[in-house]
Design an enzyme around this catalytic site. Structure first.
Site, PDB file in Angstrom:
ATOM      1  N   LYS A  79       0.856  -1.205   0.000  1.00  0.00           N
ATOM      2  CA  LYS A  79       0.000   0.000   0.000  1.00  0.00           C
ATOM      3  C   LYS A  79       0.885   1.246   0.000  1.00  0.00           C
ATOM      4  O   LYS A  79       1.953   1.268   0.645  1.00  0.00           O
ATOM      5  CB  LYS A  79      -0.870  -0.053   1.262  1.00  0.00           C
ATOM      6  CG  LYS A  79      -1.908   1.053   1.413  1.00  0.00           C
ATOM      7  CD  LYS A  79      -2.739   0.779   2.683  1.00  0.00           C
ATOM      8  CE  LYS A  79      -3.789   1.853   2.911  1.00  0.00           C
ATOM      9  NZ  LYS A  79      -4.555   1.612   4.142  1.00  0.00           N
ATOM     10  N   SER A 154      -9.400   1.917   3.471  1.00  0.00           N
ATOM     11  CA  SER A 154      -8.569   2.657   2.551  1.00  0.00           C
ATOM     12  C   SER A 154      -7.620   1.758   1.757  1.00  0.00           C
ATOM     13  O   SER A 154      -7.046   2.219   0.772  1.00  0.00           O
ATOM     14  CB  SER A 154      -7.745   3.714   3.299  1.00  0.00           C
ATOM     15  OG  SER A 154      -6.949   3.124   4.271  1.00  0.00           O
ATOM     16  N   SER A 178      -9.602  -0.360   7.625  1.00  0.00           N
ATOM     17  CA  SER A 178      -9.047  -0.225   6.282  1.00  0.00           C
ATOM     18  C   SER A 178      -8.375  -1.442   5.679  1.00  0.00           C
ATOM     19  O   SER A 178      -8.050  -1.413   4.501  1.00  0.00           O
ATOM     20  CB  SER A 178      -8.050   0.942   6.267  1.00  0.00           C
ATOM     21  OG  SER A 178      -8.755   2.156   6.423  1.00  0.00           O
TER      22      SER A 178
END
Lengths: 485, 493, 95
Positions: A79, A154, A178
């Site tokens: 990420k 996210s 997330s």
């Protein structure tokens, strides 16, 4: 054999058996990326050339490597809020576009040392603030199961990349859900470890008291293996727990006899999609069949969790994001004086959701409001934690839905921020209390969209939740289904 | 209307640790810009702070020396504001639970002991340095200093005059030097002071409007700024005006305090406990260890000097106010043990010399104008009768000029004292022969003439004659009247 | 108590965010909405409850006072928008 579709444990075993080379594996993954990226937009940065080079080196090392735990040659998507030395790290923000970190975050350092190969940096909601990956400054990521829908957030980019076999394993972060929510939306396994289990050093901070790094994987075994690889004490992180790391994979016996599972009654009230509710209840009955004891429990302060989160997390974030001022790195606006430079750099560099949360957090800490908002929220947070402490006196794990709905359509929830916040209702309490939790697939809705079930454990008891997850997974096999891309 | 001044002082002391408070960068002063930096102290994304144990130890040392309560649990907090020298956009400091509270420092002011209470002592990190004058269109930022550990020491508003403030600061600085935690260098910025000044009608207890004074860069500056501010406040009130609670900058060139540009928005620091750091736990064992290892503090050293060396309290006070002076004093005694006389030389001639050469504003003198061993050797020469006290003054000045040893100077300048009775008698006889009238006056009963004759003897011998012996022999000759030495050949009637 | 535009402006200044008039209006409404929602916490009696400090119940770890950093000014300045002779160059600071 579709190499890109392999799990970590499969790929590792086959690499050692020389069924294929690390180069072939990475090439298969990048082929998959090029086939599907246009539809999905999972990656902000791709490291094709470096990855290929590293795969060549991995093949050399694999000739003599005897370490069964090494990740040599395993393609991993990271990420884009993990600092990666020499690789652009943007946090999906215009503010950090073109920012090249001078150091690696601890987790990436560990994985690199173990031989893992980074395929690239995946998309997220800007500064990890969001539940859909739509808040990225660059583009939205699309759900591989239905490209009109969000992958969740996210860590949407990591979840989608994983579901689409654009990597073998992925890394995400979880502050309010997330990792777990996008895992649920994308039909993969997402684990948020206990707060302090994995180092936060080198992760772009959002809410310091809640952020945790976790693995996103295609099955539960991979999740256990990845946790073994990344969990450790880090002296560079003062909140890092100095405790031994168990061999999590050893708890994957499939046996859950005698384990007591609590079902919180407050989690099954109105607002939950019927298919989700049914799937989770069915999953619980499956575990009962497997020998677990099921009981209803109460987490009385559930209804206040979102309110607490949106005060405390935004307060911490407002302070954590003050360093993005355009003085030492990142975007600097053209302005007439110092004050204006601050104001325009930040206004131009941050998207609307980030600004909204900074404003909220600043307000909650400001003179005259600190007691009524920040302090009050922290007291209620203690109550929420006590709810779990109480519940865990009589059960070993808690099961709940991961999200109240399956993946929603792109653009559906962007109009009303509060509506978006309320969709975090099942995941947020876990971060407030610092507990470990895993989301894994437990079915599909009538549209064919994945449904996720969440298993919450006691502090540092990832072994139990992995064990329960494994037992369920092996009894059902939802993880074997792949999206039709 | 008579006014009373109420002053509180806030001191920031840079700690003498090797590394910064939250990262492993060096704290060494004077390095190339941004040379002592890393991602942590420059506020890069993703970094986290880890507390330096020595900083906590130094804070406990300071707290113990000032009789504070040491918090068994204390917390670090974020103070949020934007400034280019503040890389994270917040300073990690302490707010609600500081490490030390409720202490005091005793100062001696005008011979009277006074207790100045301390509200708190807490740990925090320093900011970097902004440089404004190299360019007109931009400023430059050096973050070497960012993250250097500081102790903030806050006094209660117990101080009542500018002089008292100076006294408090000197005492505090000496203490920090004695504790070896800060070098107390105001000019280099390792010891900084802000003052809070207000006035109120004498006899009242309510506090007046408080004004904060900043940019006080020397002890003299502190005293002058406070004096100016007191005058300004009293004049304003006496004229019927009112005072604004504000921050004023001291301008050392124009010697006045000036209001800072009024900010549009007052500072709202939005303090909250730093979530990246856990509560700091301090146990009894550690406190005991630190207490046992505390160096000898000024008060204790003074007491010891008095009892060990039998010197007056007043001298002991002067000698222990500064650690460098106390160290100097005790090192002289290793060479020659005459504490009383040496103490006099130090507090008299040496102090005067330091002041003349402006060395007294230095915080720890290493370049003494007269080396300790030389001073000791000089006093040894006096005690051995090799030079008189008077000649020693000359030797002292010569040592300050050249750095040579006293033995060398005495030999070079032929300053050795004349002590043999024969030479002295000869010299005295010559004086007596030359001043018959005065001799007769003395013998007639005028005792005062003795001094004149002594003076003449000194002159005749360039001051080198041993005064005690000269006095003895002169007295004998005068009282025994007609006797003169056989060698001089003249008879007195 | 409704959130006012003035308060939004004050907070925006504290946070160093330049807001357009449209931003201000939108944010005033959205933030007011959110603040009304989080106001539900006042329904709870929290007297006697300690504010949450940390999930892990341990004392702050401390490190030894040692220089462990290799200086590398170039790496630190590599992403600087402007630099001069190893200083960060920033807009003129007026005291």
């Amino acid at each position: 054999m579709n190499l890109a579709a392999l799990t970590l444990h499969e790929a590792r075993e086959k690499l050692r058996k020389r069924e294929f080379s690390a180069q072939e594996l990475i090439e298969a993954v990048f082929r998959r990326i090029s086939e599907t990226e246009e539809k999905l937009h999972c990656y902000i940065t791709l490291s094709h050339d470096t990855a290929l080079k590293e795969a060549k080196q991995a093949d050399e090392l694999l000739k003599t490597d005897t370490n069964p735990h090494s990740l040599l040659g395993i393609p991993i998507a990271v990420k884009d809020n993990f600092l990666t030395r020499g690789i652009q790290t943007t946090c999906a923000s215009k503010f950090l576009e073109n920012f090249i970190p001078p150091y690696d975050c601890t987790t990436v350092k560990k994985l690199r040392a173990s031989g893992a190969i980074i395929t690239g940096k995946t998309n997220l909601d800007e500064f990890a603030m969001g539940s859909s990956a739509e808040n990225s400054a660059f583009f939205a990521t699309h759900n591989p199961w239905d490209t009109d829908r969000v992958p969740g957030g996210s860590s949407g980019g990591s979840a989608a990349a994983l579901a689409a076999d654009q990597c073998i394993v992925a890394l995400g972060t979880d502050t309010g859900g997330s990792i777990r929510q996008p895992a649920a939306f994308c039909g993969v396994v997402g684990l948020k470890p206990t707060y302090g289990r994995v180092s936060r050093y080198g992760i772009i901070a959002f809410a310091s008291s809640m952020d945790q790094v976790g693995p996103m994987t295609k099955d539960v075994r991979d999740s256990a293996l990845m946790l073994e690889a990344i969990a450790s004490y880090d002296p560079a992180d003062s909140t890092s727990a100095n405790r031994p790391v168990p061999q999590y994979s050893a708890s994957l016996t499939g046996d859950v006899k005698g384990l007591r599972i609590g079902i919180p009654k407050e989690y099954f009230v109105s607002g939950i999609q019927p298919a989700v509710e049914q799937a989770v209840h069915k999953a619980v009955r499956q575990l009962e069949k497997n020998g677990a004891a099921i009981k209803e429990i109460s987490l009385p302060h559930t209804d206040y969790a979102v309110a607490v989160y949106y005060i405390v997390a935004t307060a911490e974030a407002s302070s954590n994001l003050a360093r993005y001022d355009g003085m030492r790195y990142g975007h600097r606006a053209r302005a007439k004086d110092l004050t204006e430079t601050y104001m325009l750099s930040r206004a131009e560099g941050f998207g609307p959701e980030v600004k909204r949360r900074i404003m909220l957090g600043t307000y909650a800490l400001s003179a005259g409001y600190y007691d009524a908002y920040y302090l009050k929220a922290q007291r209620v947070r203690t109550l929420i934690k006590k709810d779990f402490d109480e519940a865990f006196k009589s059960c070993d794990a808690i099961i709940a839905p991961t999200a109240p709905t399956t993946a929603f359509k792109i653009g559906e929830k962007t109009q009303d921020p509060l509506q978006m916040y309320l969709s975090d209702i099942y995941t947020i309490s876990v971060n407030l209390a610092g507990l470990p939790a895993i989301s894994l697939p437990c079915g599909f809705d009538p549209e064919g969209l994945p449904i996720g079930m969440q298993i919450i454990g006691k502090h540092f008891d990832e072994s139990t939740i992995l064990a329960i997850a494994y037992a369920y997974e092996q009894s059902t096999g939802w993880h074997k289904r792949k999206p039709n891309l | 209307m008579k006014y009373e001044t109420v002053i509180g002082l806030e001191v920031h002391a840079q700690l003498l640790t090797q590394s910064k408070i939250f990262c492993g960068c060096s704290t060494k002063f004077g390095q190339a810009p941004n040379h002592n930096t890393c991602p942590i102290c420059t506020g890069f994304p993703g970094v986290l702070p880890v507390l330096n144990k020595k900083v906590v130890e130094f804070a406990i040392r300071a707290g113990l020396a000032t009789h504070c309560e040491i918090a068994r649990w204390s917390r670090l907090a974020r103070k949020n504001y934007f400034y280019p020298d503040l890389p994270k956009g917040y300073q990690i400091s302490q707010y609600e639970l500081p490490i030390c509270t409720n202490g005091y420092i005793d100062i001696a002011f005008n011979g009277v002991a006074k207790r100045i209470r301390l509200t708190r002592i807490h740990m925090e990190e320093d900011a970097g340095k902004n440089i404004h004058d190299l360019r007109s269109d931009a400023s430059l930022v050096d973050l070497n200093r960012a993250g250097v550990p500081l102790l903030e020491i806050v006094s209660e508003p117990d101080i009542r005059s500018a002089e008292e403030a100076g006294n408090y600061l000197r005492t505090l600085r000496a203490m920090l030097q004695y504790l070896d935690i800060c070098d107390g260098n105001m000019e280099e910025g390792s010891f900084r002071c802000d003052a809070n000044v207000s006035v109120r009608p004498e006899g009242t207890t309510a506090l007046g409007t408080k004004v904060e004074l900043k940019n006080l860069n020397s002890f003299k500056g502190v005293e002058k700024a406070i004096e100016f501010e007191i005058r300004r406040q009293i004049e304003t009130l006496s004229d019927g005006g009112s005072l604004v609670q504000e921050t004023r900058l001291w301008d050392p060139d124009r010697e006045e305090t000036r209001s800072m540009r009024t900010k549009e928005f007052a500072h709202d620091y939005r303090y909250f406990p730093d979530p990246d750091l856990l509560p700091v736990a301090i146990d009894e064992k550690w406190i005991d260890e630190i207490r046992a290892s505390l160096p000898e503090l000024p008060g204790a050293r003074k007491v010891r000097l008095i009892s060990q060396y039998d010197i007056p309290a007043y001298d002991a006070e002067l000698l222990t106010n500064r650690k460098d002076v106390a160290d100097y004093f005790e090192s002289t005694l290793i060479i020659h043990r005459n504490p009383k006389v040496i103490a006099n030389w130090i507090t008299g001639d040496l102090f005067r010399l330091l002041k003349d050469r402006k060395l007294d504003e230095k915080l720890y003198i290493t370049d003494w104008p007269v080396q300790a061993d030389n001073l000791a050797a000089m006093v040894a020469l006096i005690d051995q009768g090799k030079i008189s006290g008077k000649i020693a003054k000359t030797v002292f000045e010569a040592m300050a000029d050249s750095g040579s040893s006293p033995q060398k100077i005495v030999a070079e300048k032929g300053l050795e004292q004349v002590s043999d009775p024969e030479s002295i008698e000869k010299a005295i006889d010559q004086v007596l022969i030359a001043h018959p009238k005065q001799v007769a006056d003395y013998q007639a009963g005028n005792q005062k003439i003795f001094g004149f004759l002594v003076g003449q003897i000194m002159k005749a011998t360039q001051g080198k004659v041993n005064p005690q012996k000269a006095n003895e022999i002169l007295k004998r000759k005068l009282t025994e009247g007609n006797e003169i030495s056989a060698t001089s050949g003249r008879k007195l009637d | 108590m409704k959130l006012t535009r003035e308060e939004v402006q004050r907070v925006a200044m504290l946070a160093r965010l330049r807001l357009t008039p449209e931003d201000e209006e939108r944010l005033t409404e959205q933030l007011d909405n959110i603040l009304q929602y989080v106001g539900k916490l006042n329904q709870l009696d929290t007297s006697g409850i300690e504010p949450f400090t940390h999930a892990v119940d341990i004392a702050n770890p401390m490190r030894e006072d040692a220089i462990t950093n290799e200086p590398n000014a170039d790496a630190i300045l590599a992403n600087a928008p402007a630099q001069e002779n190893h200083f960060f160059q920033v807009p003129k600071i007026i005291e």
